[in-house]
Design a protein around this motif. Structure first.
Motif, PDB file in Angstrom:
ATOM      1  N   GLY A 246      -1.022   3.532  -7.123  1.00 46.97           N
ATOM      2  CA  GLY A 246      -1.647   4.436  -8.081  1.00 46.97           C
ATOM      3  C   GLY A 246      -3.081   4.105  -8.425  1.00 46.97           C
TER       4      GLY A 246
ATOM      5  N   SER B 101      -3.579   5.472  -3.884  1.00 50.19           N
ATOM      6  CA  SER B 101      -3.457   6.873  -4.295  1.00 50.19           C
ATOM      7  C   SER B 101      -2.296   7.561  -3.594  1.00 50.19           C
ATOM      8  CB  SER B 101      -4.764   7.614  -3.995  1.00 50.19           C
ATOM      9  OG  SER B 101      -4.634   8.994  -4.225  1.00 50.19           O
TER      10      SER B 101
ATOM     11  N   THR C 228       0.912   9.059  -5.603  1.00 52.87           N
ATOM     12  CA  THR C 228       1.049  10.514  -5.780  1.00 52.87           C
ATOM     13  C   THR C 228       1.945  11.167  -4.733  1.00 52.87           C
ATOM     14  OG1 THR C 228      -0.902  10.966  -4.405  1.00 52.87           O
ATOM     15  CG2 THR C 228      -1.264  10.597  -6.763  1.00 52.87           C
TER      16      THR C 228
END
Length: 346
Positions: free
Chosen positions: A168, A175, A179
């Protein structure tokens, strides 16, 4: 009268005819801008105007043909360009399908996770000419994505340093694992990204996609290129397909390892149980034996024959096709048997 005619005829007839003849020659030679000037007020002037109109029409037709020719050339070049691009896309798609098949073949043949992951990174890097391919797996807490395999020199140094990225966070892998969305990062354009990994200083483009099994993220597949604009949406879709195969392979390898470990534990427990039971039986009875004798076959007697002695000594199954060669023809009752088979009980 004769003198008047000698003045009028050349001016009214011969000169216009000569002008028409010269105009026809110029127009026939392709000089469509040439204009015939005849002012006689009769049919000759009409004929000159017809020649001029014909030349103008030919010029307009020629210009129209040139324009159409240019448009046709543009269309032909555009068609050739589209065909070339379509051919490149087809070749690229065929290459992607072949690579997916190769990855599937590796997955089918390799079950050990520590052997599988490096082989997949090498294969993807070689086939796509991407200088770095890395596979990250989440740790038990799910807090960090840990690098488990890489092909580049920088990636190998990262493996030695136990490289990991927090899920995160700002990194591409962080990322993606946070996600569950794939991502492309380039160092050019509106969304330019600065790559600052000291082990991968030559990176100009990066693409990563999550590794998922049953909707659960288990890691990420990360690829990097030396070119500034190396990846597009089609590459991202292809990488997603590869990631799905890799994720399934990882899960299968984990299940295989877990099953093998459980089987080893069961076998160990079984061996302990059997050993305990045999020790208990042996403590109750010094000589434990069962014998079955078919009609016409002599009993074993008190002495252990050659095959049993060899089985006890070597701990392996013994098969004798001709016992007389081993018993030396001593004439005892065991020598009557022509063949024998003995297996140790462990």
């Amino acid at each position: 009268i004769a003198a008047s005619l000698s003045l009028v005829i050349p001016r009214r007839i011969f000169r216009p005819l000569m002008a028409l003849e010269e105009g026809a020659r110029q127009i026939g030679a392709g000089h469509l801008d040439y204009s015939i000037t005849v002012q006689t007020g009769d049919e000759l002037e009409d004929l000159a105007d017809a020649f001029n109109q014909m030349a103008a029409n030919l010029k307009a037709s020629q210009a129209e043909q040139e324009r159409w020719g240019q448009e046709l050339g543009v269309r032909v070049r555009a068609c050739r360009l589209e065909l070339a691009e379509a051919s490149l896309r087809a070749e690229r798609r065929a290459s992607q399908i072949q690579i997916s098949a190769d990855v599937a073949r590796v997955i089918a043949s390799v079950r050990d996770l520590d052997e599988l992951l490096p082989e997949v990174t090498q294969l993807i890097s070689q086939r796509f000419n991407w200088y770095h391919v890395g596979i990250y797996l989440l740790d038990e807490s799910g807090e960090y994505a840990v690098l488990r395999a890489a092909n580049s020199e920088g990636g190998l140094r990262m493996l030695e340093d136990s490289h990991r990225l927090r899920v995160g966070q700002e990194s591409i892998v962080g990322s993606v694992t946070g996600t569950a969305q794939p991502r492309i990062a380039l160092d050019v354009g509106e969304d330019a990204v600065c790559f600052d990994n000291p082990n991968l200083r030559d990176t100009r483009s990066e693409m990563a996609t999550p590794l998922q099994v049953g909707g659960q993220i288990i890691g990420a597949l990360d690829v990097q290129s030396l070119d500034p604009s190396a990846y597009d949406a089609e590459d991202l879709a292809m990488l997603g397909n590869l990631a799905d195969q890799v994720a399934v392979a990882i899960e299968n390898a984990r299940l295989f390892t877990s099953t093998r470990k459980a089987l080893d534990e069961v076998q160990s427990l079984h061996r302990q149980y059997v050993q305990h039971e045999w020790l208990g039986a042996d403590s109750q009875r010094r000589h434990l034996a069962y014998e079955y004798t078919r009609s016409g076959i002599p009993k074993l007697g008190d002495l252990a024959p050659t095959e049993m002695a060899k089985a006890f000594r070597d701990g392996e199954t013994v098969a004798l096709s001709d016992r007389s060669d081993h018993d030396g023809g001593n004439g005892d009752e065991h020598a009557l048997a022509r063949a024998a088979l003995a297996a140790p009980i462990k």
